[in-house]
Design an enzyme around this catalytic site. Structure first.
Site, PDB file in Angstrom:
ATOM      1  N   GLU A 409       2.892  27.102  35.589  1.00 18.23           N
ATOM      2  CA  GLU A 409       3.155  28.222  36.505  1.00 18.23           C
ATOM      3  C   GLU A 409       3.845  27.739  37.791  1.00 18.23           C
ATOM      4  OE1 GLU A 409       2.831  31.016  35.297  1.00 18.23           O
ATOM      5  OE2 GLU A 409       1.249  30.922  33.792  1.00 18.23           O
ATOM      6  N   GLY A 410       4.630  26.690  37.674  1.00 19.11           N
ATOM      7  CA  GLY A 410       5.277  26.082  38.831  1.00 19.11           C
ATOM      8  C   GLY A 410       4.384  25.006  39.395  1.00 19.11           C
TER       9      GLY A 410
END
Length: 601
Positions: A409-410
């Protein structure tokens, strides 16, 4: 939504420059009866279908992950956020969060599969799809008839998601696109029926999203299952597309809109990832405390030793803070969605804009809670000692599973820089007034400080002053840095990361304090004695982090008189009038948890 609530609903990022009343935050103690019933149902499912089978998950039983995900679909858990007209339950954002929270603690393998399917596998169609696309695909995804996967990452495109090389070429007759390229780290790839695929059309600046059914006869092949440090039964494969035909009507949203889809999907994924780490912290803390109560050294349970009390107190406090901030943000998003629907927005637009509004908070939570669950599992191993390093006890698996949360998710580094970058952009758009408060702080630095003795007779009076001062530190450091570097600030990543750590601690500490103040008012301070201790302990630790990062930032870009002035301001802003007795706070928290023999808040 009431006028009163609408008036008090802050925009994303405004927590930094506006004071929030405790009555205006949502807490886990505010769950409705419907939400409590959902929580109990999800916990019962977790205890029955997931936790007893941990050894099978650790043995890479991908078929088990698929079958349990199907059972979750049968019970409606995959469609909590999906509108009823598409086969879902149509529940609010808070209910979505708590489902993700309590279903995720059994094993990181199932948590990842669940999150990938319900979030980035289903949500892009729900929020960006045409009516025909939603009618065709969403009911199958909401019920678990089909499972979804998300194909964004490539060997050369990770954090720089828009640099992907996968191509989509329109056929001569204009009826379909041919997609060719390689995707990697694709969760659920081994059993999914549908991919959300991002590819570039011609030389477009931005990528485009497509809905692609998983048909091996259509030029789709897969690599072997990846052998990973953790989340071992989460199916993770490379996916190869070779002239895979995709009907033109399966383009998701508009041409070139893929990067926006990807970023907005990740915003939701980030706050849900924070939720997915919460019950893991609770269960790790409970397991560690139970062991510490049973394990004796020198004829004494190790839970009674000060060194262990420190760990237990910190583990419980971090879990409590994560809950406080996550559900605060979740309700803000839910209220913003409701506000937009009242204003006439469609469900799609309202949810998209509602989540996008709080993208800063989503990044903050992703970083803070993912690091807290890693620290919690690490301390859990330490409490178990040598046994913690063994596969015969649950801690080593918890530690391995937690490690991925800081990456997907980054990465946390990307999210740290994003949080500050998005805040600056909001300020430039006039959505958050940073200039006025920053100028006020600058004026305060050159003014004569007050020598009056403040009145700290009310609960959290000094702590609120410290929160306000932490905000001044951020405004002081960020304001001076922006003045020095201007648009080149984004090139100074170490400075951005330090500023982000200050921002993170402000939001987490304030959320913890507001939750506790609200509950102390309605349940009584005596009833909330330990929670008050946790709020004070978290804040004390946060102030230390703010001081460290503030000092490092100042000495990295300021010199001479400016540096001396900023350092003096920092010293003034991080100084307590009355320092809390940290040892007493830790002992109070740890003794409550050990007496209950579990995380009990």
């Amino acid at each position: 939504m009431s006028t009163e609530k609408t008036k008090n609903l802050l925009r994303g990022g405004q927590f930094l420059v506006k004071e929030t009343a405790c009555e205006d935050v949502f807490t886990p103690e505010d769950f409705t009866e419907e939400q409590k019933m959902m929580k109990e149902a999800v916990m019962e499912f977790n205890d029955r279908e997931i936790i007893p089978h941990k050894p099978r998950f650790e043995a890479k039983d991908y078929a088990l992950t698929e079958s349990v995900l199907k059972k979750a679909g049968d019970l409606g858990f995959l469609g909590v956020a999906v509108p009823e007209e598409y086969g879902g339950l149509g529940m609010g954002f808070v209910s979505t969060m708590l489902t993700c929270d309590y279903i995720s603690s059994g094993t990181g393998s199932f948590s990842t599969a669940f999150g990938a399917h319900t979030g980035i596998g289903t949500m892009p169609i729900t929020l960006y799809g045409t009516e025909a696309q939603k009618q065709k695909y969403v009911p199958k995804l909401a019920t678990g008839e089909w499972f979804g996967a998300y194909c964004l990452t490539e060997p050369g495109a990770g954090s720089d998601a828009n640099s992907g090389k996968t191509k989509a070429v329109l056929s001569e007759d204009g009826t379909h696109y041919k997609i060719s390229g390689q995707k990697m780290w694709i969760s659920n790839a081994g059993f999914c029926k549908l991919f959300i695929v991002f590819a570039r059309i011609e030389d477009d600046k931005n990528i485009t999203g497509f809905i692609v059914e998983n048909d091996p006869s259509n030029g789709i092949t897969m690599g072997e299952e990846e052998h990973k440090l953790g989340i071992r039964a989460s199916s993770t494969r490379q996916v190869f597309f070779s002239d895979t035909k995709v009907p033109v009507e399966n383009m998701l949203s508009e041409r070139g809109n893929g990067f926006k889809i990807a970023m907005n999907a990740l915003n939701v994924g980030r706050i849900k990832l924070a939720a997915a780490c919460l019950d893991s912290q609770r269960r790790i803390t409970t397991t560690a405390v139970q062991y510490a109560n049973e394990r004796k050294q020198f004829n004494t349970p190790i839970a009674q030793f000060g060194a262990i009390k420190t760990k237990i107190a910190q583990m419980a406090t971090s879990a409590y803070a994560g809950e406080s901030a996550s559900y605060r943000a979740a309700k803000d998003i839910e209220d913003r969605i409701a506000l937009r629907i009242e204003a006439g927005n469609s469900h799609q637009e309202a949810e998209l804009k509602g989540v996008e509004e709080y993208a800063i908070e989503c990044s903050i939570l992703k970083v803070a809670v993912s690091e807290d669950v890693q620290n919690c599992s690490d301390e859990g191993i330490q409490i178990f000692g040598g046994m913690g390093f063994s596969e015969d006890t649950p801690m080593e698996a918890a530690w391995r599973d937690a490690r991925i949360a800081r990456i997907y998710e980054g990465t946390n580094e990307i999210n740290r820089m994003l949080s500050v970058g998005m805040l600056v952009k909001k300020a430039m758009k006039g959505h958050v007034d940073l200039l006025g408060p920053a100028k006020a702080v600058a004026d305060e630095l050159t003014g004569i400080p007050s020598f009056e003795t403040p009145d700290f007779s009310e609960l959290f009076a000094e702590e609120k002053k410290m929160i306000a001062n932490m905000k001044k530190v951020f405004l002081m450091v960020a304001g001076a840095a922006v003045q020095k570097y201007g648009p080149d600030l984004e090139d100074h990543q170490q400075l951005l990361i330090a500023a982000s750590d200050i921002l993170i601690e402000i939001y987490m500490a304030e959320s913890t304090l507001l939750r506790t103040e609200k509950n102390a008012k309605r349940f009584g301070e005596k009833e909330q004695e330990v929670q008050i201790a946790m709020a004070k302990l978290y804040l004390y630790n946060a102030v230390s982090i703010v001081e460290k990062n503030g000092k490092e930032s100042i000495i990295s870009f300021a010199e001479g008189d400016e540096q001396r002035m900023l350092l003096m301001g920092l010293k003034r802003f991080v100084k307590y009038t009355n320092y809390p007795d940290i040892v007493d706070l830790r002992n109070l928290i740890a003794e409550k948890v050990t007496a209950e023999n579990k995380y009990c808040f």
